[in-house]
Design a protein around this motif. Structure first.
Motif, PDB file in Angstrom:
ATOM      1  N   ARG A 127     -73.366  44.495 -29.781  1.00 58.65           N
ATOM      2  CA  ARG A 127     -74.628  45.222 -29.879  1.00 58.65           C
ATOM      3  C   ARG A 127     -74.747  45.905 -31.237  1.00 58.65           C
ATOM      4  O   ARG A 127     -73.762  46.053 -31.963  1.00 58.65           O
ATOM      5  CB  ARG A 127     -74.720  46.259 -28.762  1.00 58.65           C
ATOM      6  N   LYS A 128     -75.936  46.326 -31.580  1.00 55.99           N
ATOM      7  CA  LYS A 128     -76.196  47.019 -32.838  1.00 55.99           C
ATOM      8  C   LYS A 128     -76.050  48.532 -32.644  1.00 55.99           C
ATOM      9  O   LYS A 128     -76.552  49.084 -31.662  1.00 55.99           O
ATOM     10  CB  LYS A 128     -77.601  46.703 -33.334  1.00 55.99           C
ATOM     11  N   VAL A 129     -75.365  49.165 -33.580  1.00 58.98           N
ATOM     12  CA  VAL A 129     -75.224  50.625 -33.550  1.00 58.98           C
ATOM     13  C   VAL A 129     -75.432  51.156 -34.959  1.00 58.98           C
ATOM     14  O   VAL A 129     -75.193  50.457 -35.958  1.00 58.98           O
ATOM     15  CB  VAL A 129     -73.836  51.066 -33.026  1.00 58.98           C
ATOM     16  N   VAL A 130     -75.861  52.395 -35.059  1.00 63.86           N
ATOM     17  CA  VAL A 130     -76.050  53.043 -36.354  1.00 63.86           C
ATOM     18  C   VAL A 130     -74.711  53.571 -36.851  1.00 63.86           C
ATOM     19  O   VAL A 130     -73.931  54.132 -36.081  1.00 63.86           O
ATOM     20  CB  VAL A 130     -77.077  54.188 -36.241  1.00 63.86           C
ATOM     21  N   SER A 131     -74.434  53.378 -38.130  1.00 63.25           N
ATOM     22  CA  SER A 131     -73.185  53.869 -38.716  1.00 63.25           C
ATOM     23  C   SER A 131     -73.138  55.389 -38.647  1.00 63.25           C
ATOM     24  O   SER A 131     -74.181  56.047 -38.565  1.00 63.25           O
ATOM     25  CB  SER A 131     -73.066  53.406 -40.167  1.00 63.25           C
ATOM     26  N   PRO A 132     -71.934  55.973 -38.681  1.00 63.73           N
ATOM     27  CA  PRO A 132     -71.808  57.432 -38.566  1.00 63.73           C
ATOM     28  C   PRO A 132     -72.630  58.208 -39.586  1.00 63.73           C
ATOM     29  O   PRO A 132     -73.119  59.293 -39.287  1.00 63.73           O
ATOM     30  CB  PRO A 132     -70.305  57.661 -38.776  1.00 63.73           C
ATOM     31  N   GLY A 178     -75.462  57.293 -40.705  1.00 59.72           N
ATOM     32  CA  GLY A 178     -76.874  57.103 -40.406  1.00 59.72           C
ATOM     33  C   GLY A 178     -77.635  56.283 -41.426  1.00 59.72           C
ATOM     34  O   GLY A 178     -78.870  56.229 -41.384  1.00 59.72           O
ATOM     35  N   THR A 179     -76.932  55.613 -42.354  1.00 59.50           N
ATOM     36  CA  THR A 179     -77.615  54.884 -43.426  1.00 59.50           C
ATOM     37  C   THR A 179     -77.688  53.389 -43.193  1.00 59.50           C
ATOM     38  O   THR A 179     -78.387  52.691 -43.907  1.00 59.50           O
ATOM     39  CB  THR A 179     -76.899  55.143 -44.769  1.00 59.50           C
ATOM     40  N   SER A 180     -76.939  52.874 -42.220  1.00 61.25           N
ATOM     41  CA  SER A 180     -76.924  51.433 -41.999  1.00 61.25           C
ATOM     42  C   SER A 180     -76.690  51.128 -40.532  1.00 61.25           C
ATOM     43  O   SER A 180     -76.294  51.994 -39.755  1.00 61.25           O
ATOM     44  CB  SER A 180     -75.841  50.772 -42.861  1.00 61.25           C
ATOM     45  N   VAL A 181     -76.932  49.858 -40.177  1.00 58.80           N
ATOM     46  CA  VAL A 181     -76.723  49.383 -38.804  1.00 58.80           C
ATOM     47  C   VAL A 181     -75.597  48.361 -38.822  1.00 58.80           C
ATOM     48  O   VAL A 181     -75.553  47.473 -39.671  1.00 58.80           O
ATOM     49  CB  VAL A 181     -78.008  48.749 -38.233  1.00 58.80           C
ATOM     50  N   ARG A 182     -74.660  48.518 -37.901  1.00 60.44           N
ATOM     51  CA  ARG A 182     -73.541  47.579 -37.823  1.00 60.44           C
ATOM     52  C   ARG A 182     -73.465  47.016 -36.408  1.00 60.44           C
ATOM     53  O   ARG A 182     -74.115  47.506 -35.484  1.00 60.44           O
ATOM     54  CB  ARG A 182     -72.232  48.287 -38.180  1.00 60.44           C
ATOM     55  N   GLN A 183     -72.637  45.970 -36.254  1.00 57.94           N
ATOM     56  CA  GLN A 183     -72.405  45.390 -34.936  1.00 57.94           C
ATOM     57  C   GLN A 183     -71.134  45.958 -34.326  1.00 57.94           C
ATOM     58  O   GLN A 183     -70.150  46.183 -35.030  1.00 57.94           O
ATOM     59  CB  GLN A 183     -72.299  43.870 -35.031  1.00 57.94           C
ATOM     60  N   GLY A 215     -77.700  36.609  -6.070  1.00 58.69           N
ATOM     61  CA  GLY A 215     -78.825  37.524  -6.253  1.00 58.69           C
ATOM     62  C   GLY A 215     -78.407  38.979  -6.336  1.00 58.69           C
ATOM     63  O   GLY A 215     -79.216  39.834  -6.721  1.00 58.69           O
ATOM     64  N   THR A 216     -77.169  39.288  -5.984  1.00 58.42           N
ATOM     65  CA  THR A 216     -76.679  40.659  -6.124  1.00 58.42           C
ATOM     66  C   THR A 216     -76.754  41.075  -7.594  1.00 58.42           C
ATOM     67  O   THR A 216     -76.345  40.328  -8.478  1.00 58.42           O
ATOM     68  CB  THR A 216     -75.229  40.778  -5.625  1.00 58.42           C
ATOM     69  N   LYS A 217     -77.282  42.264  -7.858  1.00 60.22           N
ATOM     70  CA  LYS A 217     -77.465  42.738  -9.232  1.00 60.22           C
ATOM     71  C   LYS A 217     -76.494  43.878  -9.547  1.00 60.22           C
ATOM     72  O   LYS A 217     -76.311  44.780  -8.732  1.00 60.22           O
ATOM     73  CB  LYS A 217     -78.900  43.211  -9.449  1.00 60.22           C
ATOM     74  N   ILE A 218     -75.882  43.798 -10.720  1.00 59.57           N
ATOM     75  CA  ILE A 218     -74.995  44.862 -11.197  1.00 59.57           C
ATOM     76  C   ILE A 218     -75.575  45.389 -12.492  1.00 59.57           C
ATOM     77  O   ILE A 218     -75.778  44.629 -13.442  1.00 59.57           O
ATOM     78  CB  ILE A 218     -73.561  44.356 -11.426  1.00 59.57           C
ATOM     79  N   THR A 219     -75.883  46.683 -12.539  1.00 58.03           N
ATOM     80  CA  THR A 219     -76.561  47.275 -13.689  1.00 58.03           C
ATOM     81  C   THR A 219     -75.625  48.190 -14.468  1.00 58.03           C
ATOM     82  O   THR A 219     -74.938  49.043 -13.894  1.00 58.03           O
ATOM     83  CB  THR A 219     -77.787  48.081 -13.232  1.00 58.03           C
ATOM     84  N   PHE A 220     -75.603  48.005 -15.787  1.00 60.78           N
ATOM     85  CA  PHE A 220     -74.914  48.910 -16.699  1.00 60.78           C
ATOM     86  C   PHE A 220     -75.991  49.646 -17.488  1.00 60.78           C
ATOM     87  O   PHE A 220     -76.590  49.095 -18.411  1.00 60.78           O
ATOM     88  CB  PHE A 220     -73.991  48.133 -17.641  1.00 60.78           C
ATOM     89  N   PRO A 221     -76.255  50.913 -17.127  1.00 60.86           N
ATOM     90  CA  PRO A 221     -77.362  51.629 -17.758  1.00 60.86           C
ATOM     91  C   PRO A 221     -77.119  51.885 -19.246  1.00 60.86           C
ATOM     92  O   PRO A 221     -76.039  52.292 -19.654  1.00 60.86           O
ATOM     93  CB  PRO A 221     -77.412  52.955 -16.982  1.00 60.86           C
ATOM     94  N   LYS A 222     -78.139  51.596 -20.061  1.00 56.35           N
ATOM     95  CA  LYS A 222     -78.204  51.986 -21.481  1.00 56.35           C
ATOM     96  C   LYS A 222     -77.014  51.493 -22.297  1.00 56.35           C
ATOM     97  O   LYS A 222     -76.473  52.212 -23.117  1.00 56.35           O
ATOM     98  CB  LYS A 222     -78.348  53.494 -21.599  1.00 56.35           C
ATOM     99  N   GLU A 223     -76.597  50.252 -22.058  1.00 50.98           N
ATOM    100  CA  GLU A 223     -75.498  49.670 -22.840  1.00 50.98           C
ATOM    101  C   GLU A 223     -76.008  48.722 -23.920  1.00 50.98           C
ATOM    102  O   GLU A 223     -75.220  48.045 -24.571  1.00 50.98           O
ATOM    103  CB  GLU A 223     -74.529  48.922 -21.915  1.00 50.98           C
ATOM    104  N   GLY A 224     -77.320  48.659 -24.130  1.00 52.27           N
ATOM    105  CA  GLY A 224     -77.895  47.785 -25.143  1.00 52.27           C
ATOM    106  C   GLY A 224     -77.732  48.349 -26.545  1.00 52.27           C
ATOM    107  O   GLY A 224     -76.912  49.245 -26.805  1.00 52.27           O
ATOM    108  N   ASP A 225     -78.525  47.822 -27.488  1.00 47.06           N
ATOM    109  CA  ASP A 225     -78.460  48.291 -28.878  1.00 47.06           C
ATOM    110  C   ASP A 225     -78.663  49.799 -28.946  1.00 47.06           C
ATOM    111  O   ASP A 225     -79.584  50.344 -28.343  1.00 47.06           O
ATOM    112  CB  ASP A 225     -79.529  47.590 -29.722  1.00 47.06           C
ATOM    113  N   GLN A 226     -77.799  50.460 -29.714  1.00 55.52           N
ATOM    114  CA  GLN A 226     -77.850  51.917 -29.850  1.00 55.52           C
ATOM    115  C   GLN A 226     -78.532  52.250 -31.178  1.00 55.52           C
ATOM    116  O   GLN A 226     -77.882  52.445 -32.206  1.00 55.52           O
ATOM    117  CB  GLN A 226     -76.437  52.500 -29.812  1.00 55.52           C
ATOM    118  N   LEU A 227     -79.864  52.301 -31.174  1.00 57.87           N
ATOM    119  CA  LEU A 227     -80.634  52.486 -32.398  1.00 57.87           C
ATOM    120  C   LEU A 227     -81.466  53.761 -32.330  1.00 57.87           C
ATOM    121  O   LEU A 227     -81.797  54.239 -31.240  1.00 57.87           O
ATOM    122  CB  LEU A 227     -81.543  51.278 -32.621  1.00 57.87           C
TER     123      LEU A 227
END
Length: 354
Positions: free
Chosen positions: A203-208, A210-215, A231-243
């Protein structure tokens, strides 16, 4: 209140004078009860939409005041607001169709997992997969190769509820990125025994600074419970790109049955098709039936077997998801092989017997 339109108080089951806490409690209870992912009864989805609409109006001070005076028709017809800046009245128009009721649900619960009682996760050996995310027009999610269980980083799972962001109608809020959904293929043996899948996400995250985005790589651990249904669903809340200025997407895995070379799933039962010759179908034989746990179960056939005949081996199916000490059955079907041709003498003998 105007008599026309929906009664939002009745929809939430609260009194007209209910305070903010009562409105939130009512929405929490009703939304969980009628959420379409959990309630499959007819009309549940429509009820869920009404509940979301009622909450959106009654949790907003201005919308609620207009609704109390003019009803739903006055609210959606664009009646003036009770007062603007400096006491000046303004024009106000509200259309619920612009908001997805699932979005209202996500904004209300935030980081908290409202269905945490349905799922739990832990460590342990098992297969693993990899996928990548790219919210906001980035690269689409991709399912990659398996990764070894021993890879560093540890497993992360959806545990109990966390204190989360609550929907506040009076202030601004960040929009959450769209949910990322991925099928998770699981074999019948894995459903029979239970297993752990380790999913590597990039996923994409902001560098410490705050000037660039890294993986960044992260491991999500999914514990597949015995007997879970497709059909059973398993959810991981808010684990997507951290932008910045965006709420990370939820990641949802949906259990799918992997096709099996020998067996076919039928709920908690397993179907097996035995191959037998016409002679065996008529005069009887002993079959040796394989099972998911590696056993071979003998089955004596004494009666005539027809193409529609089925036999059951009790307890040789899959565990029941809510009672894992009990099992479904093995249902044995028959594929009878007929000869391409028979001799005249054989025909006479068969005719004499039948």
């Amino acid at each position: 209140m105007h008599g026309m339109g929906k009664d939002y108080y009745k929809i939430l089951g609260i009194a007209k004078g209910a305070d903010e806490d009562a409105i939130k409690k009512a929405y929490r209870k009703m939304a969980l009860k009628y959420h379409p992912d959990k309630n499959k009864s007819p009309g549940a989805e429509d009820k869920f939409k009404q509940i979301s609409e009622a909450y959106e109006v009654l949790s907003d001070k201005d919308k609620r005041e207009i609704y109390d005076k003019y009803g739903e028709e006055g609210l959606k017809g664009g009646m003036g607001t009770p007062g603007g800046a400096g006491g000046q009245g303004g024009n106000y128009s509200y259309t619920f169709s612009s908001r997805d009721p699932r979005e209202t649900f996500r904004m209300f619960f935030g980081d908290e997992d409202p269905f945490s009682n349905f799922f739990s996760f832990g460590g342990g050996p098992g297969g693993s997969h990899q996928f990548f995310m790219g919210g906001g027009g980035g690269q689409p999610m991709d399912i990659g190769d398996d990764i070894p269980y021993g890879m560093g980083g540890g497993g992360y799972g959806m545990g109990g509820g966390h204190p989360g962001m609550r929907y506040s109608s009076g202030g601004s809020h960040k929009r959450q990125d769209p949910t990322i959904v991925s099928d998770l293929m699981v074999s019948l043996e894995e459903i029979y025994n239970g297993c752990t899948k380790k999913m590597k996400i990039t996923r994409k995250v902001v560098s410490p600074d705050g000037t660039s985005v890294r993986q960044e790589d992260k491991i999500l651990t999914v514990e597949i419970k015995k007997g879970w249904k497709a059909g059973t669903k398993i959810t991981f809340p808010k684990e997507g790109d951290q932008l910045p200025n965006r709420v990370p997407a939820d990641i949802v895995f949906v259990i799918k049955d992997k096709p099996h070379s020998v067996f076919k799933r039928d709920g908690s039962n397993i179907r097996y098709k035995a191959q037998i010759a016409l002679k065996e179908a008529l005069v009887g034989t002993t079959l040796h039936i394989p099972t998911l746990d590696g056993r071979i179960v003998p089955m004596q056939l004494n009666e005539v077997i027809k193409p529609t005949t089925t036999k059951r081996i009790p307890g040789a199916g899959l565990p029941y998801p809510k009672q894992q000490s009990s099992f479904g059955d093995m249902i044995v079907e028959f594929d009878i092989h007929f000869p391409d041709k028979i001799s005249s003498n054989a025909k006479k003998q068969i005719s004499a017997c039948l």
